[in-house]
Design a protein around this motif. Structure first.
Motif, PDB file in Angstrom:
ATOM      1  N   SER A 332       0.820  -1.216   0.000  1.00 57.66           N
ATOM      2  CA  SER A 332       0.000   0.000   0.000  1.00 57.66           C
ATOM      3  C   SER A 332       0.850   1.261   0.000  1.00 57.66           C
ATOM      4  CB  SER A 332      -0.940   0.002   1.203  1.00 57.66           C
ATOM      5  OG  SER A 332      -0.204  -0.063   2.412  1.00 57.66           O
ATOM      6  N   LEU A 333       2.090   1.164   0.525  1.00 56.18           N
ATOM      7  CA  LEU A 333       2.960   2.336   0.553  1.00 56.18           C
ATOM      8  C   LEU A 333       3.274   2.808  -0.861  1.00 56.18           C
ATOM      9  CD1 LEU A 333       4.541   4.233   2.437  1.00 56.18           C
ATOM     10  CD2 LEU A 333       6.497   2.682   2.227  1.00 56.18           C
ATOM     11  N   LEU A 334       3.504   1.870  -1.775  1.00 57.76           N
ATOM     12  CA  LEU A 334       3.742   2.238  -3.171  1.00 57.76           C
ATOM     13  C   LEU A 334       2.538   2.949  -3.762  1.00 57.76           C
ATOM     14  CD1 LEU A 334       5.610  -0.803  -4.805  1.00 57.76           C
ATOM     15  CD2 LEU A 334       6.539   1.437  -4.214  1.00 57.76           C
ATOM     16  N   SER A 335       1.342   2.470  -3.427  1.00 61.43           N
ATOM     17  CA  SER A 335       0.118   3.097  -3.940  1.00 61.43           C
ATOM     18  C   SER A 335      -0.011   4.528  -3.438  1.00 61.43           C
ATOM     19  CB  SER A 335      -1.113   2.287  -3.523  1.00 61.43           C
ATOM     20  OG  SER A 335      -1.039   0.980  -4.037  1.00 61.43           O
ATOM     21  N   SER A 336       0.306   4.749  -2.156  1.00 58.70           N
ATOM     22  CA  SER A 336       0.229   6.102  -1.599  1.00 58.70           C
ATOM     23  C   SER A 336       1.231   7.023  -2.282  1.00 58.70           C
ATOM     24  CB  SER A 336       0.493   6.058  -0.091  1.00 58.70           C
ATOM     25  OG  SER A 336      -0.535   5.374   0.582  1.00 58.70           O
ATOM     26  N   TYR A 337       2.464   6.541  -2.453  1.00 57.45           N
ATOM     27  CA  TYR A 337       3.470   7.330  -3.173  1.00 57.45           C
ATOM     28  C   TYR A 337       2.975   7.658  -4.584  1.00 57.45           C
ATOM     29  CZ  TYR A 337       7.231   6.451   0.255  1.00 57.45           C
ATOM     30  OH  TYR A 337       8.013   6.418   1.378  1.00 57.45           O
ATOM     31  N   GLN A 338       2.424   6.647  -5.255  1.00 57.40           N
ATOM     32  CA  GLN A 338       1.981   6.828  -6.632  1.00 57.40           C
ATOM     33  C   GLN A 338       0.905   7.903  -6.731  1.00 57.40           C
ATOM     34  OE1 GLN A 338       0.346   3.280  -8.404  1.00 57.40           O
ATOM     35  NE2 GLN A 338       0.507   4.065 -10.483  1.00 57.40           N
TER      36      GLN A 338
END
Length: 604
Positions: A332-338
């Motif tokens: 989910s961290l990648l999604s937030s960054y994205q």
């Protein structure tokens, strides 16, 4: 007597049979797991076969935990992992000498709950167990970090701050210096989210001083640990300056951040462990995650300065890395960054006059929401705000802009975000030329003194919009006073777009007052800044005013020069707008109330 002997022989035989089968299945599971081409499914099947043998409670607990670990690390069967952990936890409570395994099970189950966004269950579980971990250094620290994260996700910032402070005190007591500083920086991060800048500053200064003197003071930390902590520290400092709109103040910290990160990536990978203390086995983020976060804050800093090309370049590099990491990591961290990076790209496209580019990035945001529904909860207000800004850039779409801003206000209570939305709503109201009485209540709510505490950029923006309103109403003296205050604040913080806006408006005032010399000076300054950053809207606005001013002063050549500039940019943006409003993505403007944007809108 013979019956007792026979029964004993059968029991021994059964035990030997079980033991042989248990170790055979356990060995097979391990072989499948560590083979050159691991087969996790078969490894899990071997462990599940052990459970069919009616094993002793201790074996069952350990086996269920092993199955859950494999499912958690290598599969998407999180629900099955949770079920095994709950069964293991219910049995381990009645067993002696298995306290550490109980803590392992509890910690993993809490992680599963948080992954399923059931943070209340995680908090309850951890609160019931954390005191049992006090004699197990690693697990106490681990649970403190988990409990703080779960509370943060629930919005219970004060509870998270309290837990992190307790963790820092504990880590200091057991001489786990790296972990103590991690807890302190995490506490500062929570305080920044809470906008408790004063207390956060105290912690950041204390930690900063310790890190600067780490090698001389003899702290048992490796170069890797020191640099990792410095990167964390500088990210927090830069973030605080960005939140406060003090972009110039952030510049030095941002340089130090890039320098520390570069040094960190060049270190020997073996330079990691400084101690055998299990409580020191923590780090904030891995190098790839840090790389992305460094780029995120760099994008935000560049954009607030108005440097759209730099912000776009940083954002695209970071998004490319996210796409590469997606092949082996989908957290989910990648999604937030994205999402954050896509939102920043929307703004860069709008500033550069590309509405078609902006709506395509907005569409990509909705695609992320469709795959990761939980992200919409945290970003919905930002998405509606971005759609409102997109509508403001289109002709005859001011009503759509207001509708999106009003939708955004339903999904946020963050003071800075609310203020930003209201400031833009005020611009829309002024453009719509509403009667003063309809505008006054909104202007009153965004007075400089009512802006969020210590947010320099929002306060400067408030002065600018109040000045604009005064100009429209013909209150020239009041308008000049507020716009000059805008200039002072914007220059102090490197807010280039705001500086350019103030110069244009002051030039307009001087034009209306027939002070052509000062008007030209002001508007040329605005035009130079607009070209440098660049900002297409300000380029057109300033070129139009300069053309009028030079025509008024009899300089036909320069008047024609700036009119040509205006026409060229306007023609390009008009063509782009025509493409945009006829695109399928444009219907995103109609999304206001439904839980998710319709799937047809989020096709990429």
């Amino acid at each position: 007597m013979m019956e007792v002997v026979d029964s004993a022989k059968e029991s021994v035989a059964e035990a030997l049979t079980f033991e042989n089968m248990y170790f055979a299945l356990l060995g097979a599971a391990e072989d499948f797991r560590i083979s050159k081409n691991p087969d996790i499914r078969k490894s899990i099947h071997c462990l599940e076969a052990i459970l069919t043998l009616n094993p002793p409670a201790r074996v069952e607990v350990r086996t269920r935990f092993q199955i859950a670990q494999l499912m958690w690390l290598h599969t998407k069967n999180i629900d099955h992992a949770r079920d095994h952990l709950k069964k293991a936890l219910s049995k381990v409570k009645d067993l002696t000498s298995m306290e550490e395994l109980k803590l392992e099970i509890t910690s993993l189950l809490a992680s599963v709950y948080m992954a399923k966004h059931k943070n209340n269950e995680a908090v309850k579980l951890l609160n019931n167990t954390i005191e049992l971990a006090i004699n197990y250094q690693f697990w106490y620290c681990q649970m403190c970090f988990q409990l703080a994260k779960a509370n943060m996700d629930l919005g219970k910032i004060s509870a998270a701050v309290t837990t992190l402070a307790a963790g820092a005190e504990y880590a200091g007591r057991i001489n786990a210096q790296n972990t103590r500083l991690l807890f302190s920086l995490s506490q500062a991060m929570a305080l920044l989210v809470q906008r408790n800048f004063d207390v956060a500053d105290v912690i950041l200064k204390e930690v900063g001083a310790i890190l600067e003197n780490a090698e001389q003071s003899g702290l048992a930390l490796t170069s890797t640990e020191i640099l990792s902590l410095k990167v964390f520290h500088h990210i927090l400092q830069v973030s605080e300056y960005i939140w406060q709109g003090l972009i110039k103040s952030a510049r030095q910290s941002l340089k130090q951040l890039h320098s520390c990160y570069k040094q960190l990536t060049q270190l020997d990978a073996n330079n990691v462990a400084s101690t055998n203390n299990t409580a020191e086995m923590f780090h904030w983020m891995n190098t790839q995650q840090l790389f992305l976060l460094v780029y995120v804050v760099s994008v935000m800093h560049a954009l607030q300065q108005g440097y759209t090309d730099k912000a776009e370049s940083y954002a695209k590099k970071a998004l490319h890395l996210i796409d590469k990491q997606r092949t082996y990591n989908n957290d989910s961290l990648l999604s937030s960054y994205q999402i954050i990076l896509l939102e920043q790209l929307v703004l860069t496209h709008l500033l550069k006059g590309s509405t078609s580019g902006a709506i395509k990035e907005l569409q990509k945001c909705t695609a992320v929401y469709q795959k990761h529904h939980h992200t919409l909860k945290h970003h919905r207000a930002s998405l509606h705000t971005a759609l409102g800004l997109y509508a403001m850039a289109l002709p005859d779409s001011l009503d759509n802009a207001l509708a999106q801003f009003n939708a955004a206000l339903k999904y946020t209570a963050e003071p800075e975000q609310v203020a930003f939305i209201k400031l833009n709503s005020a611009i829309v109201h002024i453009k719509q030329d509403l009667p003063p009485e309809q505008l006054n209540s909104l202007l009153e709510s965004i007075e400089p003194g009512k802006m969020p505490n210590k947010c320099h950029s929002l306060k400067a923006s408030s002065y600018c919009i109040q000045g604009l309103a005064a100009l429209v109403e013909g209150r020239m003296k009041d308008a000049k006073s507020k716009l000059r205050e805008t200039l002072v604040m914007a220059n102090k913080a490197d807010l280039n777009k705001l500086t350019s806006c103030a110069f244009v408006l002051l030039g307009d005032i001087f034009l209306k007052m027939d002070n052509n010399r000062d008007a030209i000076e002001m508007v040329r300054s605005a035009h130079d800044i607009a070209n440098r950053i660049p900002d297409v809207g300000l380029q057109v606005w300033s070129a139009q005013l300069l053309s009028s001013l030079y025509e008024k002063t009899g300089d036909a050549a320069r008047a024609e020069e700036y009119e040509t500039v205006r026409q060229k940019i306007s023609q390009t943006t008009s063509t782009d707008v025509e493409l945009t409003v006829n695109s399928t993505e444009h219907c995103l403007l109609q999304w206001l109330d439904s839980e998710f944007p319709p799937s047809s809108m989020s096709m990429v």
